[in-house]
Design a protein around this motif. Sequence first.
Motif, short mmCIF file in Angstrom:
data_model
loop_
_atom_site.label_atom_id
_atom_site.label_comp_id
_atom_site.label_asym_id
_atom_site.label_seq_id
_atom_site.Cartn_x
_atom_site.Cartn_y
_atom_site.Cartn_z
N VAL A 287 74.95 57.82 42.46
CA VAL A 287 74.01 56.70 42.38
C VAL A 287 72.63 57.13 42.87
O VAL A 287 72.47 58.15 43.53
N GLU A 288 71.63 56.35 42.52
CA GLU A 288 70.27 56.59 42.98
C GLU A 288 70.22 56.52 44.50
O GLU A 288 71.02 55.81 45.13
N VAL A 289 69.31 57.24 45.12
CA VAL A 289 69.35 57.49 46.57
C VAL A 289 69.36 56.21 47.41
O VAL A 289 70.00 56.17 48.46
N TRP A 302 66.03 57.95 53.64
CA TRP A 302 66.53 58.62 52.44
C TRP A 302 65.46 58.89 51.40
O TRP A 302 65.69 59.67 50.46
N THR A 303 64.28 58.29 51.53
CA THR A 303 63.18 58.60 50.62
C THR A 303 62.18 59.56 51.24
O THR A 303 61.17 59.91 50.62
N SER A 304 62.43 60.02 52.47
CA SER A 304 61.58 61.05 53.06
C SER A 304 61.72 62.33 52.23
O SER A 304 62.75 62.56 51.59
N ASP A 305 60.70 63.13 52.22
CA ASP A 305 60.65 64.28 51.30
C ASP A 305 61.88 65.17 51.41
O ASP A 305 62.51 65.51 50.40
N LEU A 306 62.21 65.58 52.62
CA LEU A 306 63.32 66.52 52.82
C LEU A 306 64.65 65.93 52.34
O LEU A 306 65.40 66.58 51.59
N VAL A 307 64.95 64.71 52.77
CA VAL A 307 66.25 64.11 52.47
C VAL A 307 66.37 63.79 50.99
O VAL A 307 67.40 64.08 50.36
N LYS A 308 65.34 63.19 50.40
CA LYS A 308 65.40 62.84 48.98
C LYS A 308 65.51 64.09 48.11
O LYS A 308 66.24 64.11 47.11
N ARG A 309 64.80 65.14 48.47
CA ARG A 309 64.87 66.39 47.70
C ARG A 309 66.29 66.96 47.75
O ARG A 309 66.83 67.40 46.74
N TYR A 311 69.10 65.23 48.35
CA TYR A 311 70.00 64.32 47.65
C TYR A 311 69.85 64.45 46.14
O TYR A 311 70.84 64.58 45.41
N ASP A 312 68.61 64.41 45.65
CA ASP A 312 68.38 64.49 44.21
C ASP A 312 68.80 65.84 43.64
O ASP A 312 69.10 65.94 42.44
N GLY A 313 68.84 66.87 44.49
CA GLY A 313 69.24 68.18 44.02
C GLY A 313 70.74 68.38 43.91
O GLY A 313 71.20 69.36 43.31
N VAL A 314 71.52 67.45 44.47
CA VAL A 314 72.98 67.58 44.43
C VAL A 314 73.50 67.60 43.00
O VAL A 314 74.33 68.43 42.62
N ALA A 315 73.00 66.69 42.17
CA ALA A 315 73.50 66.57 40.80
C ALA A 315 73.31 67.86 40.02
O ALA A 315 74.24 68.36 39.37
#
Length: 504
Positions: A287-289, A302-309, A311-315
């Motif tokens: 799902v979206e972050v 979860w929308t901070s640069d480090l965490v979102k990057r 999370y979005d990179g998992v897929a």
Amino acid sequence: MSPPFNVLTATAAELQQSLTIGTLTSVQIVETYLAQIEKHNHAGAHLNAVISVAPRELALKQAAKLDQERQEGKTRSPFHGLPIIVKDCFQIGPEMGMKTTAGAYCFSLEQAKENAEVITQLLDKGIIILGTANLSEFCGHKAEEMTPGWSAMGGRTRSAYDLDSDPNVLPKPWWFAPCGGSSSGSGVGVSAGFVPMSLGTETGGSLVYPASRAGLYAMRPTLGSVSSKGVFRISKTYDGVGAMARTPYDLSLLVELILKHGSKHASESGFGKYLTKSWEGLKIGIVEVTWGMGSQEGKDKWTSDLVKRNYDGVAQKIRDNGGHVLFPASPPEPSTIKYQDLVMRDIAYQEFNEVIQIFCDGFENPKVRTAKDIVKFNEEHADKAMPEPHANQKELIASSESSLTEEQCATARSEIQRLAGKDGMEKYMTDNDLDLVVSSSDCSLISFTSCAGYPSATVPLGNLENGQPYGLFILARENREDLMFRFMSAFEATFPKIKGPNLV
């Protein structure tokens, strides 16, 4: 003298290997973990992760007996001679030298008649119960805005990753405590090197959430697959027992050991065969972050640069390694899981009146038996049962005054299960050909696992700049723990290991 192994990194499998080749004994292992508990539970880092510690003499006597059995060629399980801590809601018999309090003062002088069934299972497999873990009192079912990890009997659990903050200053918002809850001590105890594994319980995320905040792997199997006899519960419908460990391998063995005999997903060969380290054939929806996330604090994290990057990179990383990923997946929102104006919480409030009597009857001479009894006891002993700043018991009062009938509850239970499962997540997964659904570890995906009875799990994804771990939640269909362990195994092989706590 330095300890014979690193308590902050040692896995149960590594310790068992040392026992097998004779470089360690169970007595040495127990002595080492007892020393770490003494060093940092009420002293040192003041983690308050353990409420009752097994009497040293009894623990070492049991360890010596298990060492002798090993010398005679007998090992009861892959965890023969290893210690564990269990959330302080599993009843412990008098021979164990520990109390079971659920963190509550009203149970402080009670003695359970016998061990909870799952405790007996652990003992029969040669596992040593080294202590009972601190928790959110009554598994969080006591007070409005009660700090996660706080109990009258254990004080406030402190995360091993949060040693720079003032332990006397409450988190803001109140629920954003670094240790998470309600199985707080179960998570902190493993991350702090008190034991290599632990048991906790979950109603709506109370196992996987604190495990994610401790940087651990954890699973609460399909509801009903682990015995709840002798375990404090909020609800007969939604509560379940689960496990935490440092690796998928350790976790798979521990989950296997606590299952009821004849559970549908248990097999003679165990879960080990699913630890393939491969993504091949797995079909995963991510799902979206910020999906299912209600708080601004969670969204900011979860929308901070480090965490979102991350999370979005998992897929893409899973795709690159042979897995099939739908990202972003768009399952039904958690807000859809309600019948008329009733939600899971309303049902749990009503059911508590039944399950608390069952739990209290497990004590030899219980002084309280009902929610109303507990409310009255707490009022009469407010200085110890409800000290400031946790001086209310609104959750208990709400349960004791629940006006829902059993007929109303039965209808709502059935409808909520249908909306979460068959006509909710099950339909979405079938329509999109998915095996698993994955989310952040601060969202409401667990509402679906609880309401539908599905298994829940978590894996560690990374560390915030302050060192605090964060992870992913995983949902699978009923009795499909095998797919979860496949995911965990592949995840461990693909993603970097997170940083451990800076606990000297």
